[in-house]
Write a protein that holds these residues in place. Structure first.
Motif, PDB file in Angstrom:
ATOM      1  N   PRO A  39       5.769   3.762 -24.955  1.00 25.00           N
ATOM      2  CA  PRO A  39       5.175   2.415 -24.980  1.00 25.00           C
ATOM      3  C   PRO A  39       4.077   2.274 -26.031  1.00 25.00           C
ATOM      4  CG  PRO A  39       5.266   3.270 -22.737  1.00 25.00           C
ATOM      5  CD  PRO A  39       5.680   4.381 -23.637  1.00 25.00           C
ATOM      6  N   VAL A  40       3.297   3.353 -26.217  1.00 28.30           N
ATOM      7  CA  VAL A  40       2.217   3.294 -27.211  1.00 28.30           C
ATOM      8  C   VAL A  40       2.810   3.060 -28.597  1.00 28.30           C
ATOM      9  CG1 VAL A  40       0.351   4.584 -28.295  1.00 28.30           C
ATOM     10  CG2 VAL A  40       0.714   4.754 -25.838  1.00 28.30           C
ATOM     11  N   GLY A  60       7.183  -2.787 -25.027  1.00 30.03           N
ATOM     12  CA  GLY A  60       6.502  -1.530 -24.726  1.00 30.03           C
ATOM     13  C   GLY A  60       5.956  -1.498 -23.312  1.00 30.03           C
ATOM     14  N   MET A  61       5.608  -2.654 -22.795  1.00 25.76           N
ATOM     15  CA  MET A  61       4.946  -2.720 -21.499  1.00 25.76           C
ATOM     16  C   MET A  61       5.927  -2.757 -20.340  1.00 25.76           C
ATOM     17  SD  MET A  61       1.725  -2.724 -21.053  1.00 25.76           S
ATOM     18  CE  MET A  61       0.262  -2.559 -22.020  1.00 25.76           C
ATOM     19  N   ARG A 104      -7.065  15.225 -17.742  1.00 23.93           N
ATOM     20  CA  ARG A 104      -6.315  14.190 -18.444  1.00 23.93           C
ATOM     21  C   ARG A 104      -4.913  14.098 -17.860  1.00 23.93           C
ATOM     22  NH1 ARG A 104      -9.257  16.667 -22.206  1.00 23.93           N
ATOM     23  NH2 ARG A 104      -7.659  18.190 -22.725  1.00 23.93           N
ATOM     24  N   ASP A 105      -4.465  12.844 -17.629  1.00 22.06           N
ATOM     25  CA  ASP A 105      -3.103  12.651 -17.151  1.00 22.06           C
ATOM     26  C   ASP A 105      -2.138  12.772 -18.324  1.00 22.06           C
ATOM     27  OD1 ASP A 105      -3.929  12.140 -14.566  1.00 22.06           O
ATOM     28  OD2 ASP A 105      -4.350  10.039 -15.031  1.00 22.06           O
ATOM     29  N   GLN A 106      -0.875  12.985 -17.959  1.00 23.79           N
ATOM     30  CA  GLN A 106       0.168  12.984 -18.970  1.00 23.79           C
ATOM     31  C   GLN A 106       0.269  11.591 -19.580  1.00 23.79           C
ATOM     32  OE1 GLN A 106       1.936  15.717 -19.898  1.00 23.79           O
ATOM     33  NE2 GLN A 106       2.786  14.416 -21.504  1.00 23.79           N
ATOM     34  N   GLN A 107       0.185  11.472 -20.905  1.00 21.24           N
ATOM     35  CA  GLN A 107       0.306  10.163 -21.545  1.00 21.24           C
ATOM     36  C   GLN A 107       1.747   9.959 -22.000  1.00 21.24           C
ATOM     37  OE1 GLN A 107      -2.475   8.125 -21.702  1.00 21.24           O
ATOM     38  NE2 GLN A 107      -3.495   9.753 -20.572  1.00 21.24           N
ATOM     39  N   ASP A 108       2.207   8.753 -21.814  1.00 23.67           N
ATOM     40  CA  ASP A 108       3.590   8.407 -22.131  1.00 23.67           C
ATOM     41  C   ASP A 108       3.634   7.838 -23.563  1.00 23.67           C
ATOM     42  OD1 ASP A 108       6.187   7.760 -21.976  1.00 23.67           O
ATOM     43  OD2 ASP A 108       6.049   6.539 -20.167  1.00 23.67           O
TER      44      ASP A 108
END
Lengths: 505, 181, 316
Positions: free
Chosen positions: B87-88, B121-122, B80-84
């Motif tokens: 933005p979520v 967020g994007m 799993r990549d690091q999730q940011d």
């Protein structure tokens, strides 16, 4: 007058310039509304039907046919470009179509969908004209036990076609099956898994789940990648149009999709999405490039898109020959036909041939009009992807929520969109496939209800499930499809294990 | 020997997040089974009642949970990549804001807020600009789908303004019904 | 030129809804677009605009749970508002009971019953059952051997099947009722000889009956219906009348004058040419029953329905 002459006469009426204009208005309106996620052809037809009342019968019939096919077609555009299925029958299209769009092959994906829809619509409409009495006999031979066997087959073929990990694929499927329990149990009227929320009594809307998992889940996932995700997508890589290779890889899936979709659409409890599942599974199995599936294989767009359009024509078989509305769309169309003094039923073809052939001719014209309208627009649609990421995704969420609110203006529905969106995000992070959840939600309740109907009719005798030749055959095919890959894999794994063992030595 | 030792240590330590998934599945199984247990029988003739399938699903979910535990120890889940999270949160906030606002402010403002927060967020966008364009786009969308095509979309102040404006423009044509358009 | 005019009128038809704001009436159909309640609401809308009762009528759809979600929302939003109407019907009575809905029909003001349809029991043409008496005999001998195909559990079809069994002296719990999700699916099951009998509104079966593929054993009407060549239940010795009706309600908290004004408007609708034409094309029967008579009838039906749903075992 014989069939063919009547059809030609109908075509001559439908091809008058003013009627062509009505057809154009019909497909445009139908596409415009059908493009909204959550608003399928049923709602589209219901909303736009009053518009057609003001015209003369021929004109209104033609516009109506245009709205119907337009509504069917509208969903695939958003599926491919925005990963947002417009209705349940175009969920499968999103799997490969959106991958193609992201790889700069949105043009060919849209083209194969449009042309495939046209080819399937054309063949299926002609089949409707000439084969309806025979197809309907087959459809009526299907009772609860045969449907149950068909659902079992669908489960087996479909779960074989999704994902690379059996554990994660099955987990996704069972989450979908769990969601399928929610709501009033049709046979006993008891509420299951609704936790006292009245809005859940009708169950979870398939399009709400699909839009949430695909569109919102994807948006959140892309957002969470932050700067690692590319800023924009290259909209066109290679040709905007289908290359010779694309044609070569598309035409067979179109035909196979038609052959699969038409009879399933004609079955009273079939449903357009089932045909798309079978078509996808078939194409994956037969493809010379199975490794491309899941990464943007054009066959995976061509087949299911043809299947769902063929189903749309198939739905008309029981409707016109028996007066049987087999889907929400068909029920609304029945109301529409009554407006034109057309009483569908066994006597229709003999008592009212002009109107029936007029309708069939109208469908052919509408189908053609759809192609004329959509092919030139492909270049424009693909440009949508050049919109900078913030605005593009903001627009996707706007349309996703618009469709949901428009179909059912309830806060609970919006809440579900958020919850399932987060679930879709989490599942993407952990590598769970999304499609089996939707498949479980669609097939689970059908399989359960058909099983219980079959057993209630037989008063609990389980043997009834294999007592009919059709159900026995379907179950046998399902068993082979389930066991054969396991055997092959076991043999294959044995080989690999021995190779690994020699490596370690 | 060092790489080998590291591999074993990694093997011994389970994938905690995957274990969490297993716990979640077990919880779901329990929930389904509990819900089924409070249902009345029914389906006397079929001998397969409203409880049967839920129980079957609960058992399968339970088995999948156990399987997931094994997978967690064998590290079968993909990297799993690091999730940011930033933005979520913006986007989830936008969806929550839409739910909270839509009944009071109507479709355009609520959806405009969602639009703006998603855009923010994007990427780097000006929030006021995004809000303004979001509300304008939503109002146009409301007019087309809510007014012309008769979808039931909640109306608020902007929508009322819009309809009154349209009425002023259309009024001269209304005088002659069926006349030239 | 004629064609141009038609096109112009079409453009006008599309533009028409935008021409006014303050709706004189807002009609809620507690179901999605296309169903019976929605069609009723839209037919009322049409009749109100063409007869000039109101220049601007809006229809809103609030689907869910047999109309109970729309009902709950309506009872809250339409309180004291004489411009709001709710379309509904007998299906709601059953749905409120089986779903144990918190907001019931006493939370709104009944205006009138508008249309109705009678239930019929049909068999495939090849069936050995020739009359209601045959069905009764078979049902009494072995209730499980008679499978009934109809709409969802607790709906009008199921209630009628239960009432039929009860009237002929068979425990309604023993009725082997097979619920299908749409009218079309139940009809297909009957045509395909999958079940013993089908039970639903006559409209569902009409085309097949006329073509000779199905035979009507009995009708739930109080007296013989000219277009249906079959006895009523009562004629065949089964004392039972069931009407699947649709009606209209207003919000709670209205004055007597306001209720009277609404009733007058609805009566104008029912007497309009546009409404009559709708009934004719859709094959609906006018079963007009206004105000207090409707209210009394409703109360009676709620009691009877509650009793039979308990007998069937759907309501505790």
């Amino acid at each position: 007058m014989d069939t063919f002459a009547l059809l030609l006469q109908g075509l001559a009426v439908a091809a008058q310039p003013i009627n062509l204009l009505y057809a154009l208005i019909g497909v445009t309106l139908g596409t415009a509304v059908g493009v909204l996620p959550g608003i399928g052809p049923a709602t589209t037809v219901a909303l736009l039907l009053p518009v057609t009342y003001k015209l003369d019968p021929a004109g209104s019939l033609i516009m109506f046919a245009g709205i119907y096919y337009g509504g069917m077609y509208g969903g695939s555009t958003t599926s491919i470009l925005l990963n947002t299925p417009g209705e349940s029958a175009s969920i499968v299209t999103a799997l490969e179509g959106n991958k193609m769009a992201k790889a700069g092959r949105g043009g060919p994906a849209l083209a194969t969908a449009a042309i495939g829809s046209f080819v399937a619509g054309l063949i299926a409409t002609i089949a409707l004209a000439f084969l309806a009495p025979w197809v309907v006999k087959l459809a009526l031979a299907f009772g609860p036990r045969e449907y149950f066997a068909l659902m079992v087959l669908a489960f087996v073929t479909v779960s074989a076609a999704f994902g690379d990990s059996a554990l994660r694929g099955l987990t996704s499927l069972f989450v979908g099956l769990t969601l399928g329990i929610v709501g009033i149990d049709l046979q006993t009227g008891q509420a299951r898994l609704n936790f006292g929320v009245p809005d859940l009594l009708d169950g979870i809307e398939i399009t709400t789940l699909a839009v949430a998992m695909f569109a919102i889940g994807e948006t959140l996932y892309v957002a969470a990648q932050g700067k690692r995700a590319p800023e924009t997508v290259e909209p066109v890589r290679g040709s905007l149009w289908m290359s010779a290779r694309d044609w070569a890889r598309s035409w067979k899936p179109w035909l196979r999709g038609t052959v699969i979709g038409f009879p399933i659409g004609a079955m009273p409890a079939g449903g357009a999405e089932i045909g798309t599942f079978f078509s996808y599974a078939t194409e994956k199995k037969l493809s010379k490039h199975p490794e491309e599936f899941g990464k943007g294989a054009i066959e995976g767009v061509a087949g299911p898109e043809a299947a769902n359009n063929a189903s749309a024509a198939g739905t008309l078989v029981p409707l016109l020959t028996l007066g049987l509305p087999t889907s929400a769309t068909a029920a609304i169309m029945l109301a529409g036909f009554q407006q034109y003094g057309l009483q569908p039923g066994p006597l229709l073809f003999t008592s009212n041939p002009q109107l029936v052939w007029g309708l069939i001719a109208s469908l052919l014209i509408a189908n053609f009009m759809l192609l004329v309208l959509n092919l030139p627009l492909i270049g424009l649609w693909v440009r949508l992807l050049t919109i900078p990421k913030p605005w593009l995704y903001a627009g996707i969420l706007l349309f996703a929520t618009l469709g949901t609110i428009g179909a059912n203006p309830s806060l609970v529905e919006l809440g579900m969109l958020l919850v399932f969106g987060l679930m879709g995000f989490g599942m993407r992070v952990f590598g769970f496939p999304i499609a089996p959840v939707v498949v479980g939600l669609i097939l689970g309740p059908m399989a359960e209800q058909q099983l219980r109907r079959a057993l209630a009719i037989s008063q609990g005798d389980v043997m009834v499930l294999v007592a009919s030749p059709i159900s026995a055959t379907l179950l046998a095919i399902a068993a082979v499809a389930l066991i054969l890959p396991l055997v092959l894999r076991a043999m294959g794994r044995g080989r690999i294990l021995s190779e690994v063992a020699t490596d370690n030595d | 020997m060092a790489p080998g030792a590291m591999r074993t240590r990694e093997r011994r330590r389970p994938d905690w997040a995957a274990l969490l998934v297993a716990v979640g599945l077990l919880g779901l199984a329990a929930l389904v089974a509990w819900d089924a247990s409070r249902l009345g029988a029914g389906g006397a003739y079929a001998r397969v009642g409203p409880q049967t399938i839920p129980y079957a699903i609960a058992i399968c979910l339970g088995s999948l949970s156990i399987w997931t535990v094994f997978a967690a120890y064998r590290h079968d889940f993909p990297k799993r990549d690091q999730q940011d999270p930033g933005p979520v949160l913006w986007i989830v906030g936008g969806l929550l804001a839409q739910i909270a606002l839509i009944k009071f402010t109507g479709f355009s403002i609520a959806t405009g807020v969602l639009f703006a927060m998603t855009a923010r967020g994007m990427g780097r966008v000006s929030l006021p600009l995004a809000l303004l364009s979001g509300i304008l786009i939503s109002a146009a969308v409301w007019f087309v789908f809510g007014r012309l095509l008769q979808l039931t979309l909640p109306a608020g102040p902007i929508e009322h303004l819009l309809v009154q404006g349209a009425e002023l423009i259309v009024a001269p044509f209304k005088a002659a019904p069926g006349g030239a358009v | 030129m004629k064609q141009f005019l038609a096109a112009a009128m079409l453009a006008g038809a599309i533009a028409l809804p935008m021409t006014a704001l303050a709706a004189d009436y807002t009609i809620m159909a507690p179901a999605g677009p296309g169903g019976g309640w929605d069609q009723t609401a839209r037919a009322m809308q049409d009749a109100m605009t063409t007869t000039g009762i109101s220049g601007n009528v809006q229809v809103i759809n609030v689907p869910g749970a047999g109309g109970t979600i729309g009902l709950a929302q309506f009872a809250q939003e339409a309180n004291g508002d004489p411009t709001r109407l709710l379309v509904g019907g007998y299906v709601m009575v059953g749905a409120i009971l089986t779903n144990n809905a918190p907001v019931k029909l006493d939370a709104v003001t009944p205006i009138a019953r508008l249309t109705g349809e009678y239930e019929v029991i049909v068999v495939p043409a090849a069936s050995e059952l020739l009359s209601l008496a045959d069905l009764t005999t078979k049902l009494k001998a072995d209730p499980g051997a008679v499978s009934w195909a109809g709409g969802s559990a607790g709906g009008t079809d199921h209630i009628t099947a239960g009432l039929f069994a009860k009237t002929v002296g068979v425990d309604p719990k023993l009725v082997n009722y097979i619920a299908f999700s749409g009218g079309g699916e139940a009809l297909a099951a009957v045509l395909g000889n999958q079940v013993t009998v089908g039970i639903s509104g006559y409209g569902e079966f009409q085309a097949q009956v006329e073509a000779g593929a199905l035979r009507v054993l009995g009708v739930s009407a109080p007296e013989r219906i000219s277009v249906i060549d079959a006895p009523t239940f009562t004629e065949a010795g089964v004392e039972l009348v069931v009407q699947n009706w649709r009606g209209v309600w207003a919000g709670p908290g209205l004055s007597a004058e306001q209720t009277a004004a609404i009733t007058a408007d609805v009566e104008k609708v029912v007497n309009s040419e546009s409404w009559k034409q709708t009934l004719a094309t859709k094959g609906w029967n006018n079963t007009w029953l206004p105000g207090d008579a409707f209210k009394a009838q409703l109360a009676k039906e709620i009691d009877a329905t509650s009793a039979i749903l308990k007998d069937i075992g759907l309501v505790q």
